[in-house]
Write a protein that holds these residues in place. Structure first.
Motif, PDB file in Angstrom:
ATOM      1  N   SER A   1      60.204  38.465  41.302  1.00  0.00           N
ATOM      2  CA  SER A   1      59.344  37.449  40.710  1.00  0.00           C
ATOM      3  C   SER A   1      57.990  37.469  41.399  1.00  0.00           C
ATOM      4  O   SER A   1      57.899  37.406  42.614  1.00  0.00           O
ATOM      5  N   GLN A   2      56.982  37.576  40.617  1.00  0.00           N
ATOM      6  CA  GLN A   2      55.623  37.528  41.136  1.00  0.00           C
ATOM      7  C   GLN A   2      54.713  37.055  40.026  1.00  0.00           C
ATOM      8  O   GLN A   2      54.994  37.273  38.860  1.00  0.00           O
ATOM      9  N   PRO A   3      53.613  36.408  40.384  1.00  0.00           N
ATOM     10  CA  PRO A   3      52.710  35.964  39.327  1.00  0.00           C
ATOM     11  C   PRO A   3      52.052  37.164  38.665  1.00  0.00           C
ATOM     12  O   PRO A   3      51.881  38.206  39.301  1.00  0.00           O
ATOM     13  N   PRO A   4      51.703  37.016  37.397  1.00  0.00           N
ATOM     14  CA  PRO A   4      51.034  38.141  36.722  1.00  0.00           C
ATOM     15  C   PRO A   4      49.658  38.364  37.338  1.00  0.00           C
ATOM     16  O   PRO A   4      49.068  37.438  37.907  1.00  0.00           O
ATOM     17  N   PRO A   5      49.160  39.570  37.234  1.00  0.00           N
ATOM     18  CA  PRO A   5      47.824  39.824  37.778  1.00  0.00           C
ATOM     19  C   PRO A   5      46.780  39.048  36.972  1.00  0.00           C
ATOM     20  O   PRO A   5      46.994  38.757  35.802  1.00  0.00           O
ATOM     21  N   PRO A   6      45.656  38.715  37.591  1.00  0.00           N
ATOM     22  CA  PRO A   6      44.621  37.996  36.842  1.00  0.00           C
ATOM     23  C   PRO A   6      44.031  38.890  35.768  1.00  0.00           C
ATOM     24  O   PRO A   6      44.055  40.110  35.892  1.00  0.00           O
ATOM     25  N   PRO A   7      43.497  38.280  34.703  1.00  0.00           N
ATOM     26  CA  PRO A   7      42.886  39.101  33.650  1.00  0.00           C
ATOM     27  C   PRO A   7      41.679  39.840  34.204  1.00  0.00           C
ATOM     28  O   PRO A   7      41.015  39.369  35.128  1.00  0.00           O
ATOM     29  N   TYR A   8      41.406  40.974  33.609  1.00  0.00           N
ATOM     30  CA  TYR A   8      40.276  41.795  34.051  1.00  0.00           C
ATOM     31  C   TYR A   8      38.968  41.133  33.666  1.00  0.00           C
ATOM     32  O   TYR A   8      38.800  40.653  32.549  1.00  0.00           O
ATOM     33  N   THR A   9      38.062  41.078  34.593  1.00  0.00           N
ATOM     34  CA  THR A   9      36.706  40.644  34.298  1.00  0.00           C
ATOM     35  C   THR A   9      35.764  41.735  34.779  1.00  0.00           C
ATOM     36  O   THR A   9      35.950  42.292  35.856  1.00  0.00           O
ATOM     37  N   SER A  10      34.763  42.012  33.967  1.00  0.00           N
ATOM     38  CA  SER A  10      33.839  43.068  34.364  1.00  0.00           C
ATOM     39  C   SER A  10      32.961  42.561  35.507  1.00  0.00           C
ATOM     40  O   SER A  10      32.681  41.375  35.601  1.00  0.00           O
ATOM     41  N   PRO A  11      32.561  43.479  36.368  1.00  0.00           N
ATOM     42  CA  PRO A  11      31.741  43.072  37.510  1.00  0.00           C
ATOM     43  C   PRO A  11      30.397  42.542  37.039  1.00  0.00           C
ATOM     44  O   PRO A  11      29.912  42.933  35.975  1.00  0.00           O
ATOM     45  N   PRO A  12      29.790  41.635  37.823  1.00  0.00           N
ATOM     46  CA  PRO A  12      28.490  41.091  37.398  1.00  0.00           C
ATOM     47  C   PRO A  12      27.426  42.171  37.405  1.00  0.00           C
ATOM     48  O   PRO A  12      27.490  43.119  38.178  1.00  0.00           O
ATOM     49  N   GLN A  13      26.453  41.992  36.511  1.00  0.00           N
ATOM     50  CA  GLN A  13      25.344  42.935  36.446  1.00  0.00           C
ATOM     51  C   GLN A  13      24.458  42.724  37.669  1.00  0.00           C
ATOM     52  O   GLN A  13      24.181  41.602  38.053  1.00  0.00           O
ATOM     53  N   SER A  14      24.021  43.780  38.260  1.00  0.00           N
ATOM     54  CA  SER A  14      23.126  43.690  39.405  1.00  0.00           C
ATOM     55  C   SER A  14      21.711  43.427  38.920  1.00  0.00           C
ATOM     56  O   SER A  14      21.272  43.997  37.922  1.00  0.00           O
ATOM     57  N   PRO A  15      20.969  42.542  39.639  1.00  0.00           N
ATOM     58  CA  PRO A  15      19.568  42.327  39.241  1.00  0.00           C
ATOM     59  C   PRO A  15      18.754  43.572  39.568  1.00  0.00           C
ATOM     60  O   PRO A  15      19.168  44.393  40.379  1.00  0.00           O
ATOM     61  N   PRO A  16      17.589  43.718  38.935  1.00  0.00           N
ATOM     62  CA  PRO A  16      16.748  44.877  39.253  1.00  0.00           C
ATOM     63  C   PRO A  16      16.423  44.884  40.739  1.00  0.00           C
ATOM     64  O   PRO A  16      16.230  43.842  41.360  1.00  0.00           O
ATOM     65  N   VAL A  17      16.327  46.047  41.293  1.00  0.00           N
ATOM     66  CA  VAL A  17      16.088  46.189  42.716  1.00  0.00           C
ATOM     67  C   VAL A  17      14.661  46.665  42.941  1.00  0.00           C
ATOM     68  O   VAL A  17      14.206  47.612  42.302  1.00  0.00           O
TER      69      VAL A  17
END
Length: 182
Positions: free
Chosen positions: A133-149
């Protein structure tokens, strides 16, 4: 009184043992393919069994395992053993109710196309044991967009400073020349 306590202790121990035995009996290790096992004859391009028929003849429940009953009849190449050809059996716990699909992707799917595939319909059965028994993995979320550098380039700034300094020097020299002329 001590005899009554001993009787209760023995009854509690017997009940605990019976519960453990009943829990262990509630789960099944299924040898994939039955007696022939999970094999593929590369020469004949055929699997050792009709795995779909085998799966249809079984009842699968949460907490059951897909396994192999014998220690010396399963090979998995590249399965984690350091020595080539070392036998390795990998127990696969059934942890999701509903249809679960299994296949071999060896040789770009040739084995799958030639019968090394099956689906099992997992019922609730006794439910998952605590060890699975283990909790399900969290849903996938895409990484945040990086601001211009903005890249800081000290040499470019030095050039600006140098040209500004030269401009100032030219102005000072021009003023000095004007003062000297007048």
């Amino acid at each position: 009184m001590p005899a009554a306590a001993a009787i209760w202790r023995n009854l509690a121990a017997a009940a605990t043992f019976a519960l453990l035995v009943a829990t262990a009996a509630a789960y099944t290790n299924h040898t994939v393919g039955g007696e022939p096992g999970w094999f593929f004859n590369a020469t004949a391009n055929t699997s050792s069994a009709n795995f779909s028929d085998w799966a249809a003849s079984q009842t699968f429940g949460l907490g059951d395992y897909l396994n192999d009953a014998s220690d010396d009849d399963t090979f998995e190449y590249n399965g984690g053993n350091a020595a080539f050809g070392e036998r390795l059996t990998i127990p696969v716990p059934l942890t999701h109710e509903g249809l679960n699909y299994f296949f071999s992707d060896t040789d770009d799917g040739v084995q799958c196309v030639n019968g090394m595939r099956f689906a099992v319909d997992v019922k609730h059965g006794a439910g998952l044991p605590p060890s699975l028994s283990q909790p399900p993995p969290p849903p996938y979320t895409s990484p945040p967009q990086s601001p211009p550098v903005t890249i800081y380039n000290p040499s470019a700034n030095r050039a600006l400073r140098t040209s500004a300094s030269m401009h100032q020097a030219a102005c000072v020299l021009s003023l000095l020349a004007l003062v000297l002329l007048f």
